[in-house]
Scaffold this active site. Sequence first.
Site, mmCIF file in Angstrom:
data_model
loop_
_atom_site.group_PDB
_atom_site.id
_atom_site.type_symbol
_atom_site.label_atom_id
_atom_site.label_comp_id
_atom_site.label_asym_id
_atom_site.label_seq_id
_atom_site.Cartn_x
_atom_site.Cartn_y
_atom_site.Cartn_z
ATOM 1 N N HIS B 66 0.739 -1.547 0.005
ATOM 2 C CA HIS B 66 -0.188 -0.198 -0.028
ATOM 3 C C HIS B 66 0.941 1.139 0.062
ATOM 4 O O HIS B 66 0.633 2.298 -0.203
ATOM 5 C CB HIS B 66 -1.199 -0.481 1.072
ATOM 6 C CG HIS B 66 -1.955 0.751 1.801
ATOM 7 N ND1 HIS B 66 -1.895 2.293 2.695
ATOM 8 C CD2 HIS B 66 -2.753 1.646 0.698
ATOM 9 C CE1 HIS B 66 -2.387 2.868 2.097
ATOM 10 N NE2 HIS B 66 -2.976 3.242 1.415
ATOM 11 N N GLU B 69 2.599 1.999 -3.375
ATOM 12 C CA GLU B 69 1.188 2.684 -3.759
ATOM 13 C C GLU B 69 0.981 4.268 -4.314
ATOM 14 O O GLU B 69 1.124 4.593 -4.914
ATOM 15 C CB GLU B 69 -0.449 1.548 -3.880
ATOM 16 C CG GLU B 69 -1.260 2.231 -4.760
ATOM 17 C CD GLU B 69 -2.711 2.726 -3.284
ATOM 18 O OE1 GLU B 69 -3.244 1.157 -2.595
ATOM 19 O OE2 GLU B 69 -2.819 3.841 -3.367
#
Lengths: 420, 423
Positions: B66, B69
């Site tokens: 994450h 990202e």
Amino acid sequence: MKKIQLKSGVNLVVLPTTQFKTLHIAVDFAAPLQTDSVSSRSLLSYLTAVSSKIYRNQQAVAQKTIDLYGAQYETDVMRFGQTHHVRYSMQLPAPVYLENTSYLLHDAFSFLREMIFNPLADGAQFDQETFEKERQSLVNELSSLMDDKRRYAVTKLRQLTYTTPEMRVLSSGVVADVAKLTASDVYDAYQDMINHDTMNIIVFGDIDEMQVLSELEYWPLKQREPRQLKPFYRQPVHTSVDELSEKQPDINQAILTLGYHLNLSPDDPRRFVALVFNTLFGGSPLSKLFTNVREKESLAYSIYSRWQNDTGFITVAAGLDKAKIAQTESMIAEQIADIQNGNFSEETLAAIKTSLINDYLSQQDSPASEIELVFSRLLTQRETPVAQWVAEVSAVTPVQVAELAQQLTLQSRFILLPKG
Amino acid sequence: MIEKNYKQFKEKVITETLANGLKVIMIPKRNYHKTFAVITTPFGSLDRQFQINDEAPITVPAGTAHFLEHKLFEKEHSDAFTRFGELGADANAFTNAFQTSYLFSTTQNLKLAVTHLLDFVQTPYFSDQTIAKEQGIIGQEIQMYDDDANWAVYMGLLQLLYPDSPLAEDIAGTKQSISKITPQLLYSIHRAFYQPNQLTLQLVGCFDPVEALSVIRANQESKQFENVAVTRFEAPITVSRKKEVIQSFDVSRPKIALGIRLEGTQLTGSEATKFILATDILADMLFGEQTDWYQNLYNKGIIDTEFTTSFDLLHGYQFVSFFSETTEYELLTKAISNQMASYEDVLSRQEETFEALRRATLGEGIQRLNSLESIALRGDDTLFGTNLFDKVMLLQELTYNDILESAKKIYQNATLKRFILKK
């Protein structure tokens, strides 16, 4: 948009299209927003979602929607300016994608007629047992809403912001009022809705007007005096800011909410400027609030602004560390001052406008958005063609944005703080 | 180009794997106005250890997928997000247990936006400075989730079912875990999981496939990529000892989650998708709104419309879950246990119910095909290689016997565990 008046106060719009794999029937009942009827209207939407004389409980309703190939049947309530809406909607798979479904269309219309016009009631009140269950469901739902801290904060802000009592309540009702309602109160509200509300019907999908009209022959649509509906609300600007803060356990982040009055009449053509202004201010990931307050300074994880032309207010909400509230607030004020002084780039404004246009054009790929747009056109009696909408947004200039930003006045502030 | 037609839905899927290994999937829908594009790597929050070629194995702290990202959007002198904005494209990204996806939708400048998507995903820039700043932003995001009661119930159940496993950790990690992230780690992950042969690009909507493919191909041919072998090491599935956990939280009514773990070998491919479809219908047959079971509990106020069931199949993690808000959670637990124990009786001679539910599920599947985003993301493409059209087609193959088999697999010898969130 072709509006067909079926009876006085009852309108139909048919939107034939083969773009989608669904068929939609939506029925909207609109009445003036009133504090004492919001809760009963909300409760009647619960009752008619799960019962009718033929389908007496949600088990029967669920069995029927399963038979209709997984159709979705829903009721909802909402507010637009000073009108309150009870909305019935149905979505089913377009019969062309299924086999042996010649009955589906007719069955769907019959089912919806049954749910709307044949409530589980004895002519004076709703069935007592069903009533008590659904009243409890609504009480539970309204209480649970407040577990959502952001929603809670925005609800508190609303109460601080509006001077008119009916504008302060949630469109889904007030717990204390719901608890006091009786099965006959709600039946009276139902009768009032069925007989007096302005009724708009939208049918959307692979279907033509003749088919719809022949199905609606079976519906008991009665003529009614048109309601005086006010889709827009405006209140005068105050000189002082109303403030409130509250502490709650079990939360880590604070929530800061601000209500701003935007001095703009509902029919002012500068509503396109307002749309661009709000998007530049906090309505997009390209906005001042998002890029500066969140990204550049890491002051808040979430921050946005929302403009509502139906009420004339811009709301800001931010989730942040409580130690950073003062700094964040002054930074929000700086962003407004920047826009007022024209301190933003042509490129940013161009990107904002392009993204707004993209969102608008994209709505045409969503049946729900298209239906919502038509309901709002029917209510406001205002229809802007797609090409004109795009042209209006494109034509907004930096000077217009800066000037309109000067019409913004802070009116209210609610802060939710972690306890301890 | 391989073209697969789904006549029943009037849809076709065009697939092409480029020379560098990038897989391109195109679903043209000319009567739409926008195009939705998404590029996906099968690297998610569950991936916690891997190896490149025969180099030393690399351990990945919780929350790294994450974190990467977020960081991939930021470049040395620009922000990838801003460029999408200039093009009028609406961009976003997400990370889940098993994938990371970068996406946009647009009604204009499609070619430029697709090129930009490929360029920003394939050109990493990670520095100590930008990582330090991100640690602050994500720290707040984690806090925000902590304040959400529904999230707390969900995570509570996962922790109960799979204690101290990657699945039970927040996708965003913890403040502590993400503090261990370095630029070097992110570059290694990028090298392994963002090389072209790990990526899939999907385009759904209003575009010309030949034109789109030539733009994508030209873009890829202009770049050099290293090709490395990647080995993944999956964390062992942990043992769950506790039967119940109660956590205190300021909620108006108790929130309850119940779960059943499935042990044993995991299914793959269309068999896995079929099993998921069968368990969904099974859940409807036992606990759905149309059952006597549901109506009985609803009448007594034990459940309301907030009651939901679901089934998840994520690598080695397979579990059934039930969520509800109720003060009567003892009665609810008992009712679920009883229904589980008598599943054979409840399901016997229910062919007609099964048929009706299968038709309804088919109808729901068809309704879902309206949305370009659903077509790209709601199939089991990444996990099992079955797209949303395949999934709806598979429904039509499902038999009553499949339901009985699933029921046996799930409810024979099942242990029900409970997580409660209350004041």
